[in-house]
Design a protein around this motif. Structure first.
Motif, short mmCIF file in Angstrom:
data_model
loop_
_atom_site.label_atom_id
_atom_site.label_comp_id
_atom_site.label_asym_id
_atom_site.label_seq_id
_atom_site.Cartn_x
_atom_site.Cartn_y
_atom_site.Cartn_z
N GLU A 75 6.21 13.54 1.94
CA GLU A 75 7.44 14.07 2.53
C GLU A 75 8.30 12.87 2.91
O GLU A 75 7.92 12.06 3.74
N THR A 76 9.46 12.74 2.27
CA THR A 76 10.39 11.66 2.58
C THR A 76 11.60 12.26 3.31
O THR A 76 11.68 13.47 3.46
N GLY A 77 12.51 11.43 3.72
CA GLY A 77 13.71 11.92 4.38
C GLY A 77 14.55 12.80 3.48
O GLY A 77 15.29 13.67 3.95
N ASN A 78 14.44 12.62 2.16
CA ASN A 78 15.24 13.38 1.20
C ASN A 78 14.51 14.59 0.63
O ASN A 78 14.99 15.21 -0.31
N GLY A 79 13.32 14.87 1.10
CA GLY A 79 12.53 15.98 0.56
C GLY A 79 11.15 15.49 0.18
O GLY A 79 10.63 14.56 0.77
N GLN A 80 10.56 16.11 -0.82
CA GLN A 80 9.23 15.74 -1.25
C GLN A 80 9.30 14.99 -2.57
O GLN A 80 10.20 15.21 -3.37
N MET A 81 8.31 14.11 -2.77
CA MET A 81 8.19 13.45 -4.07
C MET A 81 6.72 13.20 -4.37
O MET A 81 5.90 13.09 -3.46
N ARG A 82 6.40 13.16 -5.64
CA ARG A 82 5.03 12.90 -6.08
C ARG A 82 4.92 11.40 -6.35
O ARG A 82 5.77 10.80 -6.98
N ILE A 88 0.36 2.60 -5.86
CA ILE A 88 0.30 2.17 -4.46
C ILE A 88 -0.53 0.90 -4.35
O ILE A 88 -1.69 0.87 -4.76
N LEU A 89 0.06 -0.15 -3.78
CA LEU A 89 -0.67 -1.39 -3.50
C LEU A 89 -1.47 -1.23 -2.22
O LEU A 89 -2.67 -1.44 -2.19
N TYR A 90 -0.77 -0.87 -1.15
CA TYR A 90 -1.42 -0.62 0.13
C TYR A 90 -0.48 0.17 1.03
O TYR A 90 0.71 0.31 0.74
N LEU A 91 -1.05 0.70 2.09
CA LEU A 91 -0.28 1.42 3.10
C LEU A 91 -0.40 0.65 4.40
O LEU A 91 -1.47 0.13 4.72
N GLU A 92 0.69 0.59 5.14
CA GLU A 92 0.72 -0.18 6.37
C GLU A 92 1.21 0.71 7.50
O GLU A 92 2.20 1.43 7.35
N SER A 93 0.53 0.65 8.64
CA SER A 93 0.92 1.42 9.80
C SER A 93 1.75 0.55 10.73
O SER A 93 1.30 -0.52 11.17
N THR A 97 4.92 5.10 11.97
CA THR A 97 5.44 5.18 10.61
C THR A 97 4.44 4.55 9.65
O THR A 97 3.85 3.52 9.96
N ILE A 98 4.28 5.17 8.49
CA ILE A 98 3.44 4.60 7.44
C ILE A 98 4.39 4.05 6.38
O ILE A 98 5.23 4.77 5.85
N VAL A 99 4.26 2.76 6.10
CA VAL A 99 5.04 2.13 5.03
C VAL A 99 4.13 2.05 3.82
O VAL A 99 3.05 1.45 3.87
N ILE A 100 4.55 2.69 2.74
CA ILE A 100 3.77 2.71 1.50
C ILE A 100 4.34 1.61 0.60
O ILE A 100 5.48 1.70 0.17
N HIS A 101 3.55 0.59 0.35
CA HIS A 101 3.97 -0.51 -0.52
C HIS A 101 3.53 -0.17 -1.94
O HIS A 101 2.34 -0.02 -2.22
N THR A 102 4.51 0.00 -2.84
CA THR A 102 4.21 0.39 -4.21
C THR A 102 4.66 -0.71 -5.17
O THR A 102 5.30 -1.68 -4.76
N SER A 108 8.82 4.93 3.35
CA SER A 108 8.35 5.18 4.72
C SER A 108 8.17 6.67 4.94
O SER A 108 9.02 7.46 4.53
N ILE A 109 7.07 7.01 5.58
CA ILE A 109 6.80 8.40 5.94
C ILE A 109 6.30 8.43 7.37
O ILE A 109 5.83 7.42 7.90
N ASN A 110 6.39 9.58 8.00
CA ASN A 110 5.83 9.75 9.33
C ASN A 110 4.38 10.16 9.21
O ASN A 110 4.01 10.86 8.27
N GLY A 111 3.57 9.73 10.15
CA GLY A 111 2.17 10.12 10.14
C GLY A 111 1.28 9.01 10.65
O GLY A 111 1.77 7.98 11.13
N THR A 112 -0.01 9.24 10.54
CA THR A 112 -0.97 8.23 10.98
C THR A 112 -1.77 7.74 9.79
O THR A 112 -1.99 8.48 8.83
N LEU A 113 -2.20 6.51 9.89
CA LEU A 113 -3.02 5.93 8.82
C LEU A 113 -4.35 6.68 8.72
O LEU A 113 -4.89 6.83 7.62
N LYS A 114 -4.83 7.16 9.83
CA LYS A 114 -6.09 7.92 9.84
C LYS A 114 -5.98 9.17 8.97
O LYS A 114 -6.89 9.48 8.19
#
Length: 177
Positions: A75-82, A88-93, A97-102, A108-114
Motif C-alpha cells: 500500500e503506497t500513498g498512490n494506492g496499491q502496487m505489486r 528488493i535489496l533490503y527493508l529498513e525501519s 515507516t518502512i523504507v523498501i530499498h529496491t 516508503s510504506i507505513n508499518g512495522t518491520l516485525k
C-alpha cells in the motif's frame, strides 16, 4: 456493467497489478481480440458449459500458484502496487515507516518491520539487526560486522544475530532456495 465495461475494468486492474489473471466470460465474440491488450488468459463465450468453466478455473488457479510466491502487494500513498521480491535489496525501519530499498529505488510504506518480516518469513529474508530485513539473494559477502549487498552498500549485522545470519546465508547459498 453500468459504470464501465469489462475491458475498461481490465485496463484499470492492469495499471495496478500486471500479474492478476483475467478471464473474460461474455456473449460478445467481437471483443475477444481486445483481450490481448490486457493480457487476458482467456476469452470464454456464453453459454459456458460447466466442464469448460471448471477447466478454465483450474488453469487460472495454476497460473496464480506459479506467479504468486514471488511478489507482494504493498500500500503506497498512490494506492496499491505489486513488488517483485527479487527486486528488493533490503527493508529498513525508520520510526514507524518502512523504507523498501529496491533495484529501482526506494519506496516508503507505513508499518512495522516485525509485520513485514512475518510476511516474508518463507522468502529468504533475514533480520540482520533491529532496523534491517535483508534479502539473502542480494548478499554478496560479509566483512566484519557488515553484510555487503549487491549494490555495494554495507549493512550492519548485530553481534547477537551474526551466527544465525551466517547459518541462514550458508543455507541459502548452499541450495536452500
Amino acid at each position: 456493467m453500468s459504470e464501465m465495461d469489462g475491458m475498461a475494468a481490465a485496463r484499470r486492474i492492469r495499471e495496478r497489478d500486471d500479474k492478476v489473471v483475467i478471464v473474460f466470460i461474455t456473449a460478445a465474440p467481437q471483443y475477444a481480440i481486445s483481450g490481448y491488450e490486457v493480457r487476458a488468459l482467456s476469452y470464454l463465450l456464453k453459454p459456458l458449459p460447466w466442464f469448460a468453466f471448471s477447466q478454465e478455473l483450474k488453469k487460472s488457479i495454476d497460473m496464480v500458484r506459479r506467479n504468486g510466491d514471488d511478489s507482494m502487494l504493498i500500500e503506497t500513498g498512490n494506492g496499491q502496487m505489486r513488488l517483485n521480491l527479487a527486486d528488493i535489496l533490503y527493508l529498513e525501519s525508520i520510526r514507524h515507516t518502512i523504507v523498501i530499498h529496491t533495484l529501482e529505488g526506494k519506496l516508503s510504506i507505513n508499518g512495522t518491520l516485525k509485520d513485514v518480516e512475518a510476511k516474508l518469513a518463507d522468502h529468504h529474508f533475514f533480520r540482520s539487526n533491529s532496523c534491517y530485513l535483508v534479502n539473502l539473494k542480494h548478499v554478496t559477502g560479509v566483512a566484519d560486522q557488515d553484510c555487503i549487498m549487491s549494490n555495494g552498500e554495507q549493512l550492519r549485522v548485530s553481534r547477537p544475530r551474526k551466527k544465525a545470519f551466517m547459518a541462514a546465508l550458508t543455507d541459502y547459498m548452499g541450495g536452500g532456495r
